[in-house]
Write a protein that holds these residues in place. Sequence first.
Motif, PDB file in Angstrom:
ATOM      1  N   LYS A 116      -2.527   5.469  66.333  1.00 25.09           N
ATOM      2  CA  LYS A 116      -3.234   6.454  65.508  1.00 25.09           C
ATOM      3  C   LYS A 116      -2.950   6.203  64.026  1.00 25.09           C
ATOM      4  CE  LYS A 116      -4.201  11.358  64.817  1.00 25.09           C
ATOM      5  NZ  LYS A 116      -5.664  11.083  64.795  1.00 25.09           N
ATOM      6  N   GLY A 117      -3.943   5.685  63.328  1.00 26.18           N
ATOM      7  CA  GLY A 117      -3.804   5.486  61.890  1.00 26.18           C
ATOM      8  C   GLY A 117      -3.853   6.809  61.153  1.00 26.18           C
ATOM      9  N   GLN A 118      -2.986   6.951  60.148  1.00 28.05           N
ATOM     10  CA  GLN A 118      -2.963   8.192  59.375  1.00 28.05           C
ATOM     11  C   GLN A 118      -2.964   7.924  57.866  1.00 28.05           C
ATOM     12  OE1 GLN A 118      -1.230  11.597  62.137  1.00 28.05           O
ATOM     13  NE2 GLN A 118       0.449  10.296  61.431  1.00 28.05           N
ATOM     14  N   GLY A 119      -3.596   6.797  57.504  1.00 25.57           N
ATOM     15  CA  GLY A 119      -3.811   6.536  56.083  1.00 25.57           C
ATOM     16  C   GLY A 119      -2.709   5.789  55.380  1.00 25.57           C
ATOM     17  N   ASP A 120      -1.791   5.170  56.111  1.00 20.27           N
ATOM     18  CA  ASP A 120      -0.709   4.393  55.486  1.00 20.27           C
ATOM     19  C   ASP A 120      -1.320   3.405  54.489  1.00 20.27           C
ATOM     20  OD1 ASP A 120       1.377   2.612  54.863  1.00 20.27           O
ATOM     21  OD2 ASP A 120       2.250   2.754  56.863  1.00 20.27           O
TER      22      ASP A 120
END
Length: 492
Positions: A116-120
């Motif tokens: 789950k990508g969260q904007g890193d």
Amino acid sequence: MLFPRSLSRIPCAALAVWALHAAVSAQALPPEVDAALARAKVPRDAVSFLVTDAQGGAAPRLAHRSTSPMNPASTMKLVTTIAALDLLGPAYTWTTPVYLDGTVQNGVLNGSLFIKGQGDPKLVMERLWLLMRRVQGMGIKTIAGDIVLDRSALEVPEPNPAKFDGEPLRPYNVAPDAMLLNFKSVVMTFTPDRSANLAYVQYDPPLAGVSLPSTVALNTTAPECGDYRGALKADFSDPLRIRFGGNYPAACGEKIWPVAYADPKAYAARTVQGLWENMGGRVLGSVRTGSVPAALLAGKPALVTQSASLAEVIRDINKYSNNVMAQQVFLTLGRVAGTTQGLPVDTVADVNLPPGSFAASRTLVQRWWKDRIGTDDAPVLDNGSGLSRQERISAQAMGRLLQATFTAPFMPELMSSLPITGVDGTLKRIKTRTSGTAHLKTGTLNGVVTLAGYVHAVSGKRYVLVAFINHPNANEARPALDALVDWAGRDQ
């Protein structure tokens, strides 16, 4: 909406001084600055300058058209990074959780793996490799199902990388993404071998399903490196194949060339699959975009990778003017408001805007500005990076922001993120007499050249300096900015 009080407003008395001085429009430019503008054929009404005490309380030393809204180019990153330091805190980090939907037996995950990508802003190849290494550390070598990439945390419109300047393969035009991997770029390293009469080409990261030539012909007769990129006659038009129709000059030695991938929508999947297989892993299904099931989200992830702190991230943003990282931070402001870090009631919900969208972030930062800096001359925001023809701010407004930051608890983090004249970042090659004494963010677009930050003068005082040039000849007027920095540093 009220925000935690870590950044103080400029005192009303100081604002009165600003207003009084702004009314006096006949202040002369320093002669050396005026002469440099004349040589570049840039009129005075195309520039906006401000030099004032960093702590406020006194009339500016110079205020030329300082209330005029101007295109700030990448100095707009100061608004984004200062807002982030204030609202999120220097220690804020981004997390990327990984979930397993199935059991692990004999090296096989009998199900799918979800990331789950969260904007890193800086999930580069090395960190993705470590994430995959940790997955393999759980005993997984084969994934019987799919690898699913969840990119729903940010709501970004379908990007057109050629829209801004017709240069879709330039890494600075890469669009933000909840799963931003390696800046969606392919880094090619060329290493000449005279004995074999060829140059070896290494590609990072490996991209699944893409034909990548491992060598290119070597030119041993060219006396100088010259335009090696042009000499290669590279063709990136086919996302499934990179071609070189020319040769590589041996005189260049080793060179590194980053290029934005021609099919950005497919980049994350190709990168994850390519790296997983490069590490000896297998996936029997596909690598695709999707959503983490609610049941998995309700539980504990199998592992979580954590980014560097915001203080470290903004060093990359400001020192090297990284556009996509700035946009990732800008979008994060809209996404996390009211949900993490003890922030106040969700400003996004107030206006019915989707979290993680540019519209939500613009609304949040505008409200933050009015609460912190004042209700007058708030900036016109677009994507928060300055890579825009719509963004506007006055030198006076930028100056007030920098003055407020100078007395804020996070001032050292912001200061250390700025390029130092003649020392590092985008100011490493600047030619001034005051090398090493100014911390300034730079900005450059076609027809726009800007500076904003702090100058340490010979008297020991710190000054805020803001300089905007908006003119077709802006690039030729860079010596005027160098002269202004030198003038600001000589206050005795």
